[in-house]
Design an enzyme around this catalytic site. Sequence first.
Site, short mmCIF file in Angstrom:
data_model
loop_
_atom_site.label_atom_id
_atom_site.label_comp_id
_atom_site.label_asym_id
_atom_site.label_seq_id
_atom_site.Cartn_x
_atom_site.Cartn_y
_atom_site.Cartn_z
N GLY A 131 -2.28 0.19 -11.20
CA GLY A 131 -2.56 -1.25 -11.27
C GLY A 131 -2.73 -1.73 -9.84
O GLY A 131 -1.88 -1.44 -8.97
N ALA A 132 -3.83 -2.43 -9.60
CA ALA A 132 -4.19 -2.82 -8.23
C ALA A 132 -3.05 -3.53 -7.49
O ALA A 132 -2.78 -3.28 -6.32
CB ALA A 132 -5.41 -3.73 -8.29
N CYS A 176 -6.36 -1.08 -20.98
CA CYS A 176 -5.65 -0.45 -19.86
C CYS A 176 -4.29 -1.13 -19.62
O CYS A 176 -3.71 -1.73 -20.55
CB CYS A 176 -6.51 -0.44 -18.60
SG CYS A 176 -5.87 0.66 -17.30
N ASP A 208 -9.96 -4.53 -10.86
CA ASP A 208 -9.73 -3.75 -9.64
C ASP A 208 -10.54 -4.32 -8.50
O ASP A 208 -10.07 -4.39 -7.37
CB ASP A 208 -10.05 -2.28 -9.88
CG ASP A 208 -8.93 -1.62 -10.65
OD1 ASP A 208 -7.88 -1.35 -10.05
OD2 ASP A 208 -9.06 -1.47 -11.88
N ASN A 245 -13.42 -2.58 -13.27
CA ASN A 245 -12.08 -2.37 -13.83
C ASN A 245 -12.09 -1.03 -14.54
O ASN A 245 -13.12 -0.34 -14.63
CB ASN A 245 -11.74 -3.53 -14.79
CG ASN A 245 -10.27 -3.55 -15.14
OD1 ASN A 245 -9.40 -3.46 -14.27
ND2 ASN A 245 -9.94 -3.65 -16.42
N LYS A 286 -8.84 -9.44 -5.01
CA LYS A 286 -9.59 -8.33 -5.62
C LYS A 286 -11.07 -8.37 -5.21
O LYS A 286 -11.83 -7.45 -5.49
CB LYS A 286 -9.51 -8.41 -7.16
CG LYS A 286 -8.10 -8.51 -7.73
CD LYS A 286 -7.46 -7.17 -7.85
CE LYS A 286 -6.03 -7.21 -8.34
NZ LYS A 286 -5.84 -7.28 -9.75
C1 RUB Z 1 -5.51 -0.11 -13.83
C2 RUB Z 1 -6.52 -1.16 -14.09
C3 RUB Z 1 -6.04 -2.57 -14.06
C4 RUB Z 1 -6.31 -3.14 -12.65
C5 RUB Z 1 -5.59 -4.46 -12.46
O1 RUB Z 1 -6.12 1.08 -13.44
O2 RUB Z 1 -7.69 -0.93 -14.26
O3 RUB Z 1 -6.72 -3.37 -14.97
O4 RUB Z 1 -5.85 -2.24 -11.66
O5 RUB Z 1 -4.22 -4.24 -12.44
P1 RUB Z 1 -5.22 2.32 -12.88
P2 RUB Z 1 -3.21 -5.34 -11.87
O6 RUB Z 1 -4.24 2.62 -13.97
O7 RUB Z 1 -6.21 3.40 -12.63
O8 RUB Z 1 -4.58 1.84 -11.62
O9 RUB Z 1 -3.41 -6.55 -12.71
O10 RUB Z 1 -1.88 -4.69 -12.05
O11 RUB Z 1 -3.57 -5.59 -10.45
#
Ligand code: RUB
Length: 304
Positions: free
Chosen positions: A19-20, A127, A196, A206, A232
């Site tokens: 998650g970013a 996701c 992302d 994403n 982002k």
């Molecule tokens: C996770 C993903 C999430 C974004 C946003 O991908 O695609 O939608 O990262 O996350 P991965 P957040 O599992 O490859 O990291 O809202 O936590 O920033």
Amino acid sequence: MHKKIENYIKKIKSLEIQGARKIAKAALKCFEIQVKTSEAKKSEELYAELIELADLLAEARPTEPMLRNTLRQVLATFDSKLDINRSKENFLKNINEFFKLNEQNLQKIAHFGSQLIGDEFVVLTHCHSNTVIAILKNAYDIGKKFKVICTETRPRGQGYITAKELSEHGIDVTLIVDSAISMYAKKVDIAIVGADAITVTGDLINKIGTRLVAEISKAYSIPFYSAAELYKYDPITRYGVMENIEYRSIKEIIGNKKVKYKVENPAFDVTPNEYIKGYITEKGLISPQVLMLATNNFLVENPF
Ligand code: RUB
């Protein structure tokens, strides 16, 4: 390199930290460790160490502007004119401010996003996004009654984390395989995914499969939103440079099997702006069409 930093980088690469938002926070943590453990005698030396570390962290997940933007911004606050002790102290304070900002922005997005969820809504997500989770938890906490459908998210199955976190919070959640989305679309009132990266034209990058969710949402007239901090936004896309899409190991799909055909594993896809009703940001809802203006202001406010 300090063992703890090595560990963080390993976890970012292997998706143990995912998650970013969490990736950006982990990268800040690495900066903190570097400052606390550095043996540099001069501020310039420490700055050079941090630049080198920033490159390593950015390489760990190439499709993560929030990681790069956060590191770039915090680095811009490093004052190498101060003596080493004062520059360390000053920089650690700034890192701490970034942690606080990250949390405040999350709370704001959770507040704005939860306003979009009506009573008895069915929310579709894909996701695992910490930001979407914060919105849904907040909606639940303020008394909204809704259900969530979340996709498994092949190949790494981040949807299982989403289902677990939401159900542990008391939210009614159903996990489906990615290819079943259209079967459930008629029941869905709103789709909310994370982000992302956001490009200068307001397109969304994403987790792979997001575009499919967006296309099905369009076909069934489901409003499709992305919960995304303005961090982002990827400024390099202003110069016509495309965000780099990470291709991950094919082992994530076929394990250690030896096969005679080609296998590819792109981790992200691009959802064009026309599919997106709005971005849920820390500044409120922003349509992709006006996002360019907002990001331009963001660039002025922040020293990239
Ligand atoms: C996770 C993903 C999430 C974004 C946003 O991908 O695609 O939608 O990262 O996350 P991965 P957040 O599992 O490859 O990291 O809202 O936590 O920033």
